[in-house]
Design a protein around this motif. Sequence first.
Motif, mmCIF file in Angstrom:
data_model
loop_
_atom_site.group_PDB
_atom_site.id
_atom_site.type_symbol
_atom_site.label_atom_id
_atom_site.label_comp_id
_atom_site.label_asym_id
_atom_site.label_seq_id
_atom_site.Cartn_x
_atom_site.Cartn_y
_atom_site.Cartn_z
ATOM 1 N N ALA A 196 0.834 -1.204 0.000
ATOM 2 C CA ALA A 196 0.000 0.000 0.000
ATOM 3 C C ALA A 196 0.867 1.251 0.000
ATOM 4 C CB ALA A 196 -0.941 -0.007 1.196
ATOM 5 N N ARG A 197 1.938 1.216 0.769
ATOM 6 C CA ARG A 197 2.871 2.350 0.796
ATOM 7 C C ARG A 197 3.527 2.547 -0.569
ATOM 8 N NH1 ARG A 197 8.554 2.358 3.911
ATOM 9 N NH2 ARG A 197 9.182 4.513 3.507
ATOM 10 N N GLN A 198 3.903 1.439 -1.197
ATOM 11 C CA GLN A 198 4.511 1.520 -2.525
ATOM 12 C C GLN A 198 3.552 2.156 -3.521
ATOM 13 O OE1 GLN A 198 6.805 -1.924 -4.432
ATOM 14 N NE2 GLN A 198 4.877 -2.050 -5.537
ATOM 15 N N ARG A 199 2.284 1.827 -3.388
ATOM 16 C CA ARG A 199 1.283 2.370 -4.307
ATOM 17 C C ARG A 199 0.919 3.808 -3.976
ATOM 18 N NH1 ARG A 199 -4.125 -0.883 -6.015
ATOM 19 N NH2 ARG A 199 -2.491 -2.171 -6.942
ATOM 20 N N GLY A 200 1.273 4.289 -2.807
ATOM 21 C CA GLY A 200 0.953 5.658 -2.433
ATOM 22 C C GLY A 200 -0.401 5.808 -1.777
ATOM 23 N N VAL A 201 -0.903 4.725 -1.161
ATOM 24 C CA VAL A 201 -2.176 4.809 -0.446
ATOM 25 C C VAL A 201 -2.033 5.825 0.685
ATOM 26 C CG1 VAL A 201 -3.821 3.545 0.995
ATOM 27 C CG2 VAL A 201 -2.831 2.455 -1.033
ATOM 28 N N GLU A 202 -2.987 6.704 0.789
ATOM 29 C CA GLU A 202 -2.915 7.765 1.788
ATOM 30 C C GLU A 202 -3.424 7.289 3.150
ATOM 31 O OE1 GLU A 202 -5.034 11.089 0.239
ATOM 32 O OE2 GLU A 202 -3.572 11.481 -1.367
ATOM 33 N N GLU A 203 -3.052 8.036 4.177
ATOM 34 C CA GLU A 203 -3.513 7.843 5.553
ATOM 35 C C GLU A 203 -3.081 6.500 6.145
ATOM 36 O OE1 GLU A 203 -7.681 8.552 5.707
ATOM 37 O OE2 GLU A 203 -7.514 10.642 5.051
ATOM 38 N N LEU A 204 -1.894 6.025 5.741
ATOM 39 C CA LEU A 204 -1.334 4.852 6.400
ATOM 40 C C LEU A 204 -0.676 5.279 7.713
ATOM 41 C CD1 LEU A 204 0.431 3.023 3.421
ATOM 42 C CD2 LEU A 204 -1.701 2.357 4.547
ATOM 43 N N ARG A 205 -0.857 4.488 8.739
ATOM 44 C CA ARG A 205 -0.230 4.812 10.015
ATOM 45 C C ARG A 205 1.273 4.558 9.932
ATOM 46 N NH1 ARG A 205 -4.034 2.253 14.740
ATOM 47 N NH2 ARG A 205 -2.679 0.465 14.366
ATOM 48 N N HIS A 206 2.050 5.432 10.558
ATOM 49 C CA HIS A 206 3.504 5.289 10.619
ATOM 50 C C HIS A 206 3.943 5.428 12.082
ATOM 51 C CE1 HIS A 206 4.283 5.724 6.203
ATOM 52 N NE2 HIS A 206 3.152 6.405 6.260
ATOM 53 N N PRO A 207 4.475 4.376 12.718
ATOM 54 C CA PRO A 207 4.527 2.995 12.237
ATOM 55 C C PRO A 207 3.131 2.384 12.222
ATOM 56 C CG PRO A 207 5.193 3.092 14.522
ATOM 57 C CD PRO A 207 5.005 4.512 14.084
ATOM 58 N N PRO A 208 2.957 1.309 11.486
ATOM 59 C CA PRO A 208 1.603 0.767 11.350
ATOM 60 C C PRO A 208 1.009 0.240 12.653
ATOM 61 C CG PRO A 208 3.228 -0.642 10.281
ATOM 62 C CD PRO A 208 3.928 0.611 10.626
ATOM 63 N N GLU A 209 1.845 -0.347 13.513
ATOM 64 C CA GLU A 209 1.364 -0.850 14.804
ATOM 65 C C GLU A 209 2.252 -0.290 15.900
ATOM 66 O OE1 GLU A 209 -1.464 -2.458 14.968
ATOM 67 O OE2 GLU A 209 -1.571 -2.538 12.781
ATOM 68 N N ASP A 210 1.637 0.252 16.952
ATOM 69 C CA ASP A 210 2.424 0.880 17.998
ATOM 70 C C ASP A 210 1.574 1.032 19.252
ATOM 71 O OD1 ASP A 210 3.475 3.778 19.241
ATOM 72 O OD2 ASP A 210 5.069 2.469 18.513
ATOM 73 N N ALA A 211 2.238 0.984 20.401
ATOM 74 C CA ALA A 211 1.523 1.133 21.671
ATOM 75 C C ALA A 211 0.791 2.465 21.752
ATOM 76 C CB ALA A 211 2.497 1.003 22.832
ATOM 77 N N GLY A 212 1.327 3.479 21.093
ATOM 78 C CA GLY A 212 0.704 4.795 21.141
ATOM 79 C C GLY A 212 -0.703 4.829 20.595
ATOM 80 N N TYR A 213 -1.036 3.910 19.706
ATOM 81 C CA TYR A 213 -2.399 3.838 19.183
ATOM 82 C C TYR A 213 -3.337 3.158 20.181
ATOM 83 C CZ TYR A 213 0.094 4.609 14.763
ATOM 84 O OH TYR A 213 0.909 5.113 13.774
ATOM 85 N N GLU A 214 -2.783 2.268 20.987
ATOM 86 C CA GLU A 214 -3.617 1.444 21.852
ATOM 87 C C GLU A 214 -3.890 2.093 23.207
ATOM 88 O OE1 GLU A 214 -5.013 -1.079 20.405
ATOM 89 O OE2 GLU A 214 -3.793 -0.577 18.648
ATOM 90 N N ARG A 215 -2.968 2.891 23.707
ATOM 91 C CA ARG A 215 -3.159 3.497 25.035
ATOM 92 C C ARG A 215 -4.457 4.280 25.137
ATOM 93 N NH1 ARG A 215 2.459 4.798 24.408
ATOM 94 N NH2 ARG A 215 3.749 3.353 25.619
ATOM 95 N N PRO A 216 -4.742 5.196 24.198
ATOM 96 C CA PRO A 216 -5.997 5.947 24.333
ATOM 97 C C PRO A 216 -7.237 5.071 24.196
ATOM 98 C CG PRO A 216 -4.882 6.480 22.261
ATOM 99 C CD PRO A 216 -3.911 5.691 23.083
ATOM 100 N N LEU A 217 -7.159 4.013 23.405
ATOM 101 C CA LEU A 217 -8.295 3.100 23.270
ATOM 102 C C LEU A 217 -8.585 2.415 24.605
ATOM 103 C CD1 LEU A 217 -7.544 1.415 19.816
ATOM 104 C CD2 LEU A 217 -9.183 3.232 20.310
#
Length: 305
Positions: free
Chosen positions: A276-297
């Motif tokens: 997806a990154r190679q194709r230029g898909v927008e709004e990909l998370r960087h990094p794709p998986e990270d604790a920072g995404y899970e803490r607020p959840l």
Amino acid sequence: MRTPVLRFAIALLLGWLLPLAAGAQIIGLTFDGGLDPAQERRAAGWNARILRALEKQHVHAIVFPSLRHIGGTAGLPLVERWSAAGHGVGNHTASHWSLASADVSLHDFIADVQRAEAVLGGLPTWVPMLRFPYLKEGDTRDKRDGMRAWMSRNGYRAAPVSIDTSDGYYNQRYLALQAAGRSEAVRRLTRAYVRHLLDRAAYYDTLAREVLGRSPAHVLRLHVNAINAATLPAVIEAFRNKGWHFVAARKAFEDPLYRMQPDTLPAGESIVWALARQRGVEELRHPPEDAGYERPLLRRQGIPP
């Protein structure tokens, strides 16, 4: 009595013959890391619980041990139990170095892969597949392409994943809450963890359909750890209830997706994400998986993050 090789062959045959409904979502399980019983007294129990769950659910996996995580040879008997149960055993290197690190040369990384093979390569269900530590496949073109060329010359295949997760972070929270005696929080966390895995699977499947035009045979990466020992039966049941069909991991890797080599730098992550990154898909998370995404959840669910 079935030998490890016979168990392995039967699992692969069932993977090929398993009838699947048209358009079904297909998934294979892989496990990274391993456990060192010299450092963790519960290691053997966690390992056994995961293996029992796989046996009861008739799921054939591949484990990718790192010698660093199994304590050199201290945890080798636990890996041998995976092989005795018929699960594949692949290579996750000796030192668990990131090939995306400027401090790790291609030469040293290859030597580290070979050190791991010297220990693990004699197991009956050994498969010459490399799971890159941290899913990092090189920070430069020379390292990325040099490793790909070495694997091709030496009979190795890469073992990418299509579905990545933050199970390491959830495992840290699980152990911390257990140690604090927060039993109700532990129960809520394990339910949240199952939802997390389903959510990430749905995300990567949607992304795959956008990039590939189809739903591939997915490969899910988990780790040999406490939370997966506790929740694996519930995880497998939840996936099946959502319409996912489990196949032998070796079968899942036969999907043409896992022969693709995305032209991205730094290289790695989920192969679906990389394409997806190679194709230029927008709004990909960087990094794709990270604790920072899970803490607020978790915070919003009232679970100590």
